[in-house]
Motif scaffolding. Structure first.
Motif, short mmCIF file in Angstrom:
data_model
loop_
_atom_site.label_atom_id
_atom_site.label_comp_id
_atom_site.label_asym_id
_atom_site.label_seq_id
_atom_site.Cartn_x
_atom_site.Cartn_y
_atom_site.Cartn_z
N SER A 118 0.81 -1.20 0.00
CA SER A 118 0.00 0.00 0.00
C SER A 118 0.85 1.26 0.00
CB SER A 118 -0.92 -0.01 1.22
OG SER A 118 -0.13 -0.01 2.38
N ARG A 147 -3.15 2.89 -1.85
CA ARG A 147 -3.99 2.98 -0.67
C ARG A 147 -3.80 4.33 -0.04
NH1 ARG A 147 -3.71 -1.99 3.19
NH2 ARG A 147 -4.41 -2.99 1.32
N PRO A 148 -4.72 5.22 -0.14
CA PRO A 148 -6.03 5.07 -0.78
C PRO A 148 -5.88 5.08 -2.29
CG PRO A 148 -5.78 7.31 -0.02
CD PRO A 148 -4.57 6.56 0.46
N ARG A 149 -6.78 4.42 -2.98
CA ARG A 149 -6.72 4.31 -4.43
C ARG A 149 -7.03 5.66 -5.05
NH1 ARG A 149 -9.94 3.11 -8.79
NH2 ARG A 149 -11.82 3.08 -7.55
#
Length: 166
Positions: free
Chosen positions: A51, A70-72
């Protein structure tokens, strides 16, 4: 014949001309985000990549677009204006193909013009049509004020949050 004076001479170093043409050079590379805890860097249980990895989609002297896992979403570093707004549009479309939530981190953005904001709002509207949304994080007070003045803070598919949390 050369005359000498009592003044010291100063040499100015010559500056070599650029070797490459005047075009902007872009590169792609991967790096590890130092803000990510070491536990998350090892990878997710499903075998996906870690991530903490971000991939630089494009980079030039004005803007760097980093795709985050992460976050996408993407992180914008530098300045967004009419000259590079198409890069932002294509980057947002590429990350928004799956729908759901797409995070756009603008905490490292020094400047964004109305053309850049329009691209963000249009991407949020496209995500809303796919039952998703665009989460804008790290916006400065000035950016939030411009969004309110334009009425875009309530645009379909746009949510505004803080870095590290929704």
């Amino acid at each position: 014949m050369v005359e000498e004076s009592g003044y010291p001479s100063h040499r100015v170093p010559s500056i070599p001309a650029p070797a490459a043409p005047a075009r902007v050079r872009r590169f792609t590379t991967a790096f590890s985000d130092p803000r990510t805890p070491a536990r998350e860097k090892r990878g997710s249980p499903g075998g996906a990549s870690g991530s903490g990895i971000g991939v630089v989609i494009t980079s030039d002297r004005q803007l760097r677009v980093v795709r985050t896992a992460r976050p996408r979403g993407i992180r914008l570093d530098g300045e967004v204006d009419l000259a590079n707004v198409e890069i932002v549009r294509h980057s947002l479309r590429a990350v928004a193909r799956d729908g759901a939530e797409v995070t756009v981190d603008v905490s490292r953005l020094a400047f964004i013009d109305v053309a850049g904001l329009r691209v963000v709002i249009e991407s949020a509207a496209e995500l809303a049509r796919q039952d998703g949304y665009l989460l804008l994080v790290g916006a400065s007070r000035q950016l939030l004020r411009i969004l309110r003045l334009c009425g875009w803070d309530t645009a379909a598919g746009l949510r505004i949050g803080q870095p590290g949390g929704a």
